[in-house]
Scaffold this motif. Structure first.
Motif, mmCIF file in Angstrom:
data_model
loop_
_atom_site.group_PDB
_atom_site.id
_atom_site.type_symbol
_atom_site.label_atom_id
_atom_site.label_comp_id
_atom_site.label_asym_id
_atom_site.label_seq_id
_atom_site.Cartn_x
_atom_site.Cartn_y
_atom_site.Cartn_z
ATOM 1 N N ARG A 21 19.005 -90.142 8.941
ATOM 2 C CA ARG A 21 20.187 -89.806 8.372
ATOM 3 C C ARG A 21 19.466 -89.531 6.912
ATOM 4 N NH1 ARG A 21 24.469 -94.517 8.291
ATOM 5 N NH2 ARG A 21 25.433 -93.362 6.654
ATOM 6 N N TYR A 22 20.322 -88.714 5.913
ATOM 7 C CA TYR A 22 20.038 -88.758 4.723
ATOM 8 C C TYR A 22 20.263 -90.173 4.137
ATOM 9 C CZ TYR A 22 19.935 -83.838 5.252
ATOM 10 O OH TYR A 22 19.516 -82.352 5.709
ATOM 11 N N GLY A 23 19.259 -90.506 2.862
ATOM 12 C CA GLY A 23 19.760 -91.718 2.216
ATOM 13 C C GLY A 23 18.450 -92.103 1.585
ATOM 14 N N GLY A 24 18.479 -93.312 1.293
ATOM 15 C CA GLY A 24 17.528 -93.887 0.337
ATOM 16 C C GLY A 24 15.987 -94.301 1.190
ATOM 17 N N PHE A 34 9.766 -83.932 -4.524
ATOM 18 C CA PHE A 34 10.563 -83.264 -3.676
ATOM 19 C C PHE A 34 10.832 -83.534 -2.285
ATOM 20 C CE2 PHE A 34 10.740 -79.175 -0.887
ATOM 21 C CZ PHE A 34 11.914 -78.879 -1.186
ATOM 22 N N ASP A 35 9.768 -84.467 -1.713
ATOM 23 C CA ASP A 35 10.026 -84.968 -0.445
ATOM 24 C C ASP A 35 11.035 -86.128 -0.391
ATOM 25 O OD1 ASP A 35 7.632 -83.690 0.228
ATOM 26 O OD2 ASP A 35 6.192 -85.308 -0.562
ATOM 27 N N TRP A 36 11.448 -86.949 -1.614
ATOM 28 C CA TRP A 36 12.269 -87.738 -1.334
ATOM 29 C C TRP A 36 13.683 -87.310 -1.834
ATOM 30 C CZ3 TRP A 36 8.360 -89.568 -4.950
ATOM 31 C CH2 TRP A 36 8.544 -89.709 -5.981
ATOM 32 N N LYS A 37 13.733 -86.340 -2.395
ATOM 33 C CA LYS A 37 14.751 -85.524 -2.615
ATOM 34 C C LYS A 37 15.419 -84.755 -1.503
ATOM 35 C CE LYS A 37 13.684 -84.498 -7.747
ATOM 36 N NZ LYS A 37 13.557 -83.446 -8.640
ATOM 37 N N LEU A 38 14.566 -84.403 -0.571
ATOM 38 C CA LEU A 38 15.000 -83.703 0.560
ATOM 39 C C LEU A 38 15.404 -84.757 1.689
ATOM 40 C CD1 LEU A 38 12.102 -81.411 1.751
ATOM 41 C CD2 LEU A 38 14.532 -80.616 0.964
ATOM 42 N N ARG A 39 14.846 -85.887 1.635
ATOM 43 C CA ARG A 39 15.489 -87.080 2.440
ATOM 44 C C ARG A 39 16.774 -87.564 1.662
ATOM 45 N NH1 ARG A 39 12.911 -91.482 0.750
ATOM 46 N NH2 ARG A 39 14.744 -92.124 -0.430
ATOM 47 N N ALA A 95 6.461 -94.729 -5.179
ATOM 48 C CA ALA A 95 6.392 -93.440 -6.270
ATOM 49 C C ALA A 95 7.620 -93.017 -6.506
ATOM 50 C CB ALA A 95 5.767 -92.427 -5.377
ATOM 51 N N GLU A 96 8.691 -93.510 -5.643
ATOM 52 C CA GLU A 96 10.021 -92.797 -5.808
ATOM 53 C C GLU A 96 10.993 -93.880 -6.897
ATOM 54 O OE1 GLU A 96 14.142 -92.284 -3.002
ATOM 55 O OE2 GLU A 96 12.266 -92.542 -1.980
#
Length: 309
Positions: free
Chosen positions: A8-11, A42-47, A295-296
């Motif tokens: 699911r989307y989130g942290g 971009f990778d964690w923004k998508l997540r 990194a995030e």
């Protein structure tokens, strides 16, 4: 096949290394054994779900976009690529999943890896350079003799833009953090300012284009730095800025996907030494979750963080 994925989307807590089955290979697709994958914001923004309105609702979803590896299989209609070829590329954002042992993707999303680059270096190229290309050439229309200002000129996208612009005879000025001043000057940025420098705030009407790689320059401030025909290019969309980008003549949004058609040219420039990706840290795939989280959450290294498989 193992990959980094989420249900699911989130942290960062939503990520885990799990098993996934690859889909059947399509006629115009290739299967790649991944050797290295670079981590991008971009990778964690998508997540987090930033693009969820444009993505399928199917879960789990894989993480990761930029990679380099070796072709393990090719579809029947693929031309010019063969099993055993070393390639690099970027997975379509709706599929994602480059943080994995293997991936399947459309063949036009890869180019042959320059021999002079390691897999780790090649994995650092796609999103930063494609974004920079789209901003500097496709949107700002910079050419020899133009004067470009890059806000955030030492980050992955900013440094790529500096290299591309200087190779075309474009004069480059920019801004960066105090610790990066010397590296910016060494790269050819002149003049270079720190973000809080009052001289930077006085650069009214000077530039043919302003490229904000960080999303921290207000649209008003960026426009004030332009000459009468100048263009302000942004790569950090919000709903309001996306509407403005569609309607305004002097404010444009650029995305990495706009630069995918230039991937072969990017490979050529890397082969010639014009593009010089910087690997800051190589982390084994088993430590992917902690590396992405670091990194995030703000950990900084002088270059890209790359997962080695």
């Amino acid at each position: 096949m193992k990959r980094v994925q989420y249900d699911r989307y989130g942290g960062p807590e939503r990520m885990y290394i799990g098993k996934a089955n690859l889909p059947q290979l399509g006629a115009k697709q290739i299967r790649v054994t991944v050797s290295a994958a670079a981590i991008n914001p971009f990778d964690w923004k998508l997540r987090k779900g930033v693009m969820k309105l444009f993505r399928s609702r199917k879960f789990p979803k894989g993480m990761g976009t930029d990679f380099a590896g070796v072709i393990a299989a090719v579809g029947r209609d693929v031309k010019g690529l063969f099993v055993g070829d070393e390639v690099f590329g970027s997975v379509d954002f709706n599929e994602s999943g480059a943080f994995a042992e293997e991936i399947i993707l459309d063949s036009h999303l890869v180019a042959k890896k320059p021999a002079r680059l390691s897999f780790e270096e090649a994995a650092c190229l796609p999103i930063p350079v494609m974004t920079a290309w789209a901003a500097v050439f496709d949107k700002a229309k910079m050419s020899k003799g133009s004067h470009l200002f890059i806000h955030g000129c030492t980050g992955a996208v900013g440094a790529s833009a500096v290299q591309l612009a200087l190779a075309r005879g474009i004069k480059v000025s920019g801004s960066c953090g105090t610790a990066s001043l010397q590296s910016a000057k060494a790269a050819g940025v002149d003049p270079v300012f720190t973000y809080g420098d009052k001289q930077l705030q006085a650069q009214n009407g000077k530039f043919d284009a302003v490229f904000d790689t960080l999303g921290t320059l207000s649209v008003g401030a960026g426009l004030s730095m332009l000459n009468r025909k100048g263009i302000f290019v942004d790569i950090n969309p919000t709903p309001g800025r996306m509407v403005r980008g569609m309607l305004a003549r002097r404010y444009k949004l650029a995305f990495a996907t706009m630069g995918i058609k230039h991937l072969s040219a990017i490979a050529d420039l890397a082969s010639e030494g014009v593009l010089r990706p910087t690997v800051g840290l190589v982390v084994p795939f088993t430590d992917a979750l902690s590396a992405i989280t670091a990194a995030e959450t703000g950990a900084r290294v002088p270059g890209k963080v790359v997962l080695a498989l």
